[in-house]
Design a protein around this motif. Sequence first.
Motif, PDB file in Angstrom:
ATOM      1  N   TRP A   1       0.815  -1.224   0.000  1.00  0.00           N
ATOM      2  CA  TRP A   1       0.000   0.000   0.000  1.00  0.00           C
ATOM      3  C   TRP A   1       0.841   1.263   0.000  1.00  0.00           C
ATOM      4  N   PRO A   2       1.823   1.396   0.904  1.00  0.00           N
ATOM      5  CA  PRO A   2       2.660   2.598   0.834  1.00  0.00           C
ATOM      6  C   PRO A   2       3.414   2.710  -0.488  1.00  0.00           C
ATOM      7  N   MET A   3       3.833   1.573  -1.049  1.00  0.00           N
ATOM      8  CA  MET A   3       4.511   1.616  -2.351  1.00  0.00           C
ATOM      9  C   MET A   3       3.599   2.193  -3.423  1.00  0.00           C
ATOM     10  N   LEU A   4       2.361   1.743  -3.430  1.00  0.00           N
ATOM     11  CA  LEU A   4       1.407   2.218  -4.424  1.00  0.00           C
ATOM     12  C   LEU A   4       1.106   3.705  -4.238  1.00  0.00           C
ATOM     13  N   VAL A   5       0.876   4.123  -3.007  1.00  0.00           N
ATOM     14  CA  VAL A   5       0.531   5.521  -2.745  1.00  0.00           C
ATOM     15  C   VAL A   5       1.710   6.441  -3.063  1.00  0.00           C
ATOM     16  N   ILE A   6       2.885   6.122  -2.541  1.00  0.00           N
ATOM     17  CA  ILE A   6       4.072   6.957  -2.777  1.00  0.00           C
ATOM     18  C   ILE A   6       4.421   6.973  -4.266  1.00  0.00           C
ATOM     19  N   GLY A   7       4.313   5.831  -4.926  1.00  0.00           N
ATOM     20  CA  GLY A   7       4.593   5.772  -6.364  1.00  0.00           C
ATOM     21  C   GLY A   7       3.631   6.614  -7.178  1.00  0.00           C
ATOM     22  N   THR A   8       2.368   6.596  -6.813  1.00  0.00           N
ATOM     23  CA  THR A   8       1.370   7.404  -7.519  1.00  0.00           C
ATOM     24  C   THR A   8       1.621   8.889  -7.284  1.00  0.00           C
ATOM     25  N   ILE A   9       1.927   9.252  -6.040  1.00  0.00           N
ATOM     26  CA  ILE A   9       2.249  10.657  -5.752  1.00  0.00           C
ATOM     27  C   ILE A   9       3.490  11.086  -6.526  1.00  0.00           C
ATOM     28  N   THR A  10       4.488  10.236  -6.560  1.00  0.00           N
ATOM     29  CA  THR A  10       5.719  10.548  -7.292  1.00  0.00           C
ATOM     30  C   THR A  10       5.452  10.723  -8.783  1.00  0.00           C
TER      31      THR A  10
ATOM     32  N   VAL B   1       0.239   2.180 -13.510  1.00  0.00           N
ATOM     33  CA  VAL B   1       0.051   0.741 -13.759  1.00  0.00           C
ATOM     34  C   VAL B   1       1.324  -0.013 -13.379  1.00  0.00           C
ATOM     35  N   PHE B   2       2.484   0.537 -13.753  1.00  0.00           N
ATOM     36  CA  PHE B   2       3.750  -0.111 -13.415  1.00  0.00           C
ATOM     37  C   PHE B   2       3.918  -0.225 -11.902  1.00  0.00           C
ATOM     38  N   ILE B   3       3.719   0.880 -11.172  1.00  0.00           N
ATOM     39  CA  ILE B   3       3.913   0.828  -9.724  1.00  0.00           C
ATOM     40  C   ILE B   3       2.846  -0.040  -9.064  1.00  0.00           C
ATOM     41  N   GLY B   4       1.665  -0.088  -9.653  1.00  0.00           N
ATOM     42  CA  GLY B   4       0.626  -0.969  -9.129  1.00  0.00           C
ATOM     43  C   GLY B   4       1.046  -2.431  -9.231  1.00  0.00           C
ATOM     44  N   CYS B   5       1.552  -2.816 -10.383  1.00  0.00           N
ATOM     45  CA  CYS B   5       2.029  -4.195 -10.575  1.00  0.00           C
ATOM     46  C   CYS B   5       3.232  -4.481  -9.684  1.00  0.00           C
TER      47      CYS B   5
END
Length: 110
Positions: A55-64, A85-89
């Motif tokens: 979850w933190p990976m997805l949120v931080i990646g989307t913000i980034t 999509v990449f960070i989600g996967c």
Amino acid sequence: MTKNNPLAQRVWALFWGLLINAFGNGLTVATNLGTSPWTASEVNLGHLLGVSVGWPMLVIGTITAGVNQVLSQHWDRWRFIGEVVFIGCFSYLVNGFVALFTRLGIPQLP
């Protein structure tokens, strides 16, 4: 996969690169042997919030990805969607590998 289809080769390389990178990140997170600064901060956020690392990976990646669009002063919708999509996967795979390694008892090995 044919040698004459460069797009298929790129997608294949992206898939394997994503899988191998997620495997390595999952292993370093599960064993607490150290990881990259981004992943380490996301692991710490996960512990702080009581959620898995994905979850933190997805949120931080989307913000980034969003900040990257703002800083480039050009909103490219397809690039943003591709990055999310990449960070989600990636976050899903890392989270899955951490869970797998934990179930296998790898964090408890000497």
